[in-house]
Design a protein around this motif. Sequence first.
Motif, PDB file in Angstrom:
ATOM      1  N   GLY A 130       0.570   5.774 -10.748  1.00 30.33           N
ATOM      2  CA  GLY A 130       1.890   7.247 -11.341  1.00 30.33           C
ATOM      3  C   GLY A 130       2.694   6.705 -11.444  1.00 30.33           C
ATOM      4  N   VAL A 131       3.791   8.481 -11.871  1.00 34.15           N
ATOM      5  CA  VAL A 131       5.116   8.087 -11.678  1.00 34.15           C
ATOM      6  C   VAL A 131       5.977   7.888  -9.668  1.00 34.15           C
ATOM      7  N   GLY A 132       6.525   6.947  -9.678  1.00 38.28           N
ATOM      8  CA  GLY A 132       6.965   7.571  -8.705  1.00 38.28           C
ATOM      9  C   GLY A 132       6.038   6.052  -7.827  1.00 38.28           C
ATOM     10  N   HIS A 133       4.962   5.628  -7.716  1.00 30.01           N
ATOM     11  CA  HIS A 133       4.043   4.614  -7.958  1.00 30.01           C
ATOM     12  C   HIS A 133       4.974   3.172  -7.911  1.00 30.01           C
ATOM     13  N   THR A 134       4.777   2.410  -6.234  1.00 28.39           N
ATOM     14  CA  THR A 134       5.502   1.167  -7.003  1.00 28.39           C
ATOM     15  C   THR A 134       4.167  -0.299  -6.653  1.00 28.39           C
ATOM     16  N   ALA A 135       4.835  -1.257  -6.538  1.00 27.87           N
ATOM     17  CA  ALA A 135       4.106  -1.961  -6.003  1.00 27.87           C
ATOM     18  C   ALA A 135       4.949  -3.133  -5.941  1.00 27.87           C
ATOM     19  N   ARG A 136       3.877  -4.415  -4.850  1.00 24.00           N
ATOM     20  CA  ARG A 136       5.134  -5.886  -4.607  1.00 24.00           C
ATOM     21  C   ARG A 136       3.599  -6.530  -5.287  1.00 24.00           C
ATOM     22  N   THR A 137       3.815  -7.097  -6.316  1.00 22.49           N
ATOM     23  CA  THR A 137       2.568  -8.135  -6.825  1.00 22.49           C
ATOM     24  C   THR A 137       3.555  -9.596  -7.493  1.00 22.49           C
ATOM     25  N   GLU A 138       2.763  -9.921  -8.282  1.00 23.82           N
ATOM     26  CA  GLU A 138       3.170 -10.972  -8.567  1.00 23.82           C
ATOM     27  C   GLU A 138       2.842 -10.614 -11.107  1.00 23.82           C
ATOM     28  N   VAL A 139       4.619 -11.019 -11.273  1.00 22.42           N
ATOM     29  CA  VAL A 139       4.572 -11.224 -12.518  1.00 22.42           C
ATOM     30  C   VAL A 139       5.037 -12.451 -13.493  1.00 22.42           C
ATOM     31  N   ALA A 140       4.013 -13.183 -14.011  1.00 18.51           N
ATOM     32  CA  ALA A 140       3.488 -14.103 -14.770  1.00 18.51           C
ATOM     33  C   ALA A 140       4.050 -15.053 -13.456  1.00 18.51           C
ATOM     34  N   HIS A 141       3.072 -14.913 -12.457  1.00 17.75           N
ATOM     35  CA  HIS A 141       3.660 -15.834 -11.299  1.00 17.75           C
ATOM     36  C   HIS A 141       4.853 -15.692 -10.826  1.00 17.75           C
ATOM     37  N   MET A 142       5.909 -14.842 -10.552  1.00 18.38           N
ATOM     38  CA  MET A 142       6.641 -14.507  -9.876  1.00 18.38           C
ATOM     39  C   MET A 142       6.553 -13.563  -8.735  1.00 18.38           C
ATOM     40  N   ALA A 143       6.809 -13.799  -7.845  1.00 19.12           N
ATOM     41  CA  ALA A 143       7.393 -12.748  -7.168  1.00 19.12           C
ATOM     42  C   ALA A 143       7.752 -11.389  -7.359  1.00 19.12           C
ATOM     43  N   ALA A 144       7.639 -10.322  -7.505  1.00 16.95           N
ATOM     44  CA  ALA A 144       7.882  -8.896  -8.319  1.00 16.95           C
ATOM     45  C   ALA A 144       7.924  -7.990  -7.246  1.00 16.95           C
ATOM     46  N   SER A 145       8.807  -6.987  -7.987  1.00 16.06           N
ATOM     47  CA  SER A 145       8.211  -5.440  -7.433  1.00 16.06           C
ATOM     48  C   SER A 145       8.437  -5.011  -9.201  1.00 16.06           C
ATOM     49  N   LEU A 146       8.061  -3.179  -8.625  1.00 13.80           N
ATOM     50  CA  LEU A 146       7.196  -3.363 -10.063  1.00 13.80           C
ATOM     51  C   LEU A 146       7.062  -1.796 -10.065  1.00 13.80           C
ATOM     52  N   THR A 147       7.285  -0.293 -10.618  1.00 18.08           N
ATOM     53  CA  THR A 147       7.711   0.583 -10.475  1.00 18.08           C
ATOM     54  C   THR A 147       7.728   1.497 -11.507  1.00 18.08           C
ATOM     55  N   ARG A 148       6.619   2.048 -11.101  1.00 17.64           N
ATOM     56  CA  ARG A 148       6.760   3.192 -12.332  1.00 17.64           C
ATOM     57  C   ARG A 148       7.173   4.509 -12.920  1.00 17.64           C
ATOM     58  N   THR A 149       8.283   5.040 -13.171  1.00 18.92           N
ATOM     59  CA  THR A 149       9.502   4.893 -13.090  1.00 18.92           C
ATOM     60  C   THR A 149       9.868   6.576 -14.322  1.00 18.92           C
ATOM     61  N   GLY A 150       9.197   6.320 -15.095  1.00 17.17           N
ATOM     62  CA  GLY A 150       8.944   7.454 -16.185  1.00 17.17           C
ATOM     63  C   GLY A 150       6.832   7.075 -16.902  1.00 17.17           C
ATOM     64  N   GLU A 151       6.760   7.914 -17.502  1.00 15.53           N
ATOM     65  CA  GLU A 151       5.919   7.924 -18.041  1.00 15.53           C
ATOM     66  C   GLU A 151       5.300   6.838 -18.659  1.00 15.53           C
ATOM     67  N   ALA A 152       6.870   6.382 -19.342  1.00 19.05           N
ATOM     68  CA  ALA A 152       6.115   5.149 -20.486  1.00 19.05           C
ATOM     69  C   ALA A 152       7.379   3.681 -19.736  1.00 19.05           C
ATOM     70  N   THR A 153       7.846   4.511 -18.594  1.00 16.30           N
ATOM     71  CA  THR A 153       9.227   3.417 -18.243  1.00 16.30           C
ATOM     72  C   THR A 153       8.897   3.067 -17.055  1.00 16.30           C
ATOM     73  N   PHE A 154       8.875   1.573 -16.992  1.00 15.25           N
ATOM     74  CA  PHE A 154       9.131   0.601 -15.574  1.00 15.25           C
ATOM     75  C   PHE A 154      10.308   0.595 -15.108  1.00 15.25           C
ATOM     76  N   LEU A 155      10.325   0.107 -13.563  1.00 14.45           N
ATOM     77  CA  LEU A 155      11.801  -0.756 -13.629  1.00 14.45           C
ATOM     78  C   LEU A 155      10.122  -1.732 -12.928  1.00 14.45           C
ATOM     79  N   LEU A 156      11.294  -2.952 -13.871  1.00 13.04           N
ATOM     80  CA  LEU A 156      10.770  -4.509 -13.122  1.00 13.04           C
ATOM     81  C   LEU A 156      11.874  -5.302 -12.450  1.00 13.04           C
ATOM     82  N   MET A 157      11.399  -5.914 -10.887  1.00 11.74           N
ATOM     83  CA  MET A 157      12.864  -6.503  -9.679  1.00 11.74           C
ATOM     84  C   MET A 157      11.663  -8.206  -9.320  1.00 11.74           C
ATOM     85  N   VAL A 158      12.597  -9.075  -9.995  1.00 12.38           N
ATOM     86  CA  VAL A 158      12.178 -10.139  -9.531  1.00 12.38           C
ATOM     87  C   VAL A 158      13.409 -11.662  -8.675  1.00 12.38           C
ATOM     88  N   PHE A 159      13.182 -12.137  -8.140  1.00  8.42           N
ATOM     89  CA  PHE A 159      14.505 -12.861  -7.466  1.00  8.42           C
ATOM     90  C   PHE A 159      15.568 -13.443  -8.809  1.00  8.42           C
TER      91      PHE A 159
END
Lengths: 183, 87
Positions: A130-159
């Motif tokens: 849900g909103v405010g949830h965040t995960a460390r995971t892989e995105v297309a095999h890259m180490a990533a951080s993914l956060t849901r910042t809104g109902e249909a909005t995500f913040l995605l971070m990679v190196f």
Amino acid sequence: MGELTAQSPMDGMMPTRIGGVALREVDLGALTLVMPYRGADDALSGALEAGHGLRWPDAGRMTGTTERGVMWFGRTQALLIGVEPGEGLSVHAALVDQSDAWAAVEIEGDRAAEALARLTPVDLRTGVFGVGHTARTEVAHMAASLTRTGEATFLLMVFRAFSRTLVHELGTALEGVAVRAAR
Amino acid sequence: MRLPCPICGERDRREFYYAGHAVALERPGEGAGAKAWDDYVHNRENPCGETRDLWFHESGCGAWLVVTRDTASHAVLSAVLAEEAAR
Ligand SMILES: [Zn+2]
């Protein structure tokens, strides 16, 4: 020395919109990885609250906002966003400046989750993530951080070094989802 | 296959690195003989049924886990933090 101009990690590489999903590179400002020393969790949490008015997040959660907040970033780690860490924090935790280490993109649109589901194994359904949830995971095999910042909005971070790969992978996923929806 | 990380919740196997039987947590004591070290470093059971393995949540939270699973049914029975299992 000549005038140096700071360049953002994606520096205009990311399209602004693909198939109805908006993309926006985000400058998160100061990023500090905060790792509390053994047994110092409560003291650190207190110092964070006293010095910055921010709460230490539970696992998989974020407190504050992506402009000024604390994002859980792994076992006994969190990322302080948009705030220069005050003196009080270094007594209780190891601090590492990672301001220039990450590329961040905001992804917004009804099909954002569907496209991301092609790239990451995390269950992105709102009931689970849900909103405010965040995960460390892989995105297309890259180490990533993914956060849901809104109902249909995500913040995605990679190196930062993976910026171009992320632009490519996100583009492919978003185009694929758009084509399928148009059929 | 999905593993129930005590920190992250249920997560896909892709996020984990497999590191063999959890016997690695039972380091032989001081003065243990060559046989004990031989078993600790080299010898592993290959059970049909319940087994305890070490898994590293590499792409997730970065915790080491001890996962109990069944090699015959493929059921994943439980997962605990290795730091707690090793106490
Ligand atoms: Zn985990």
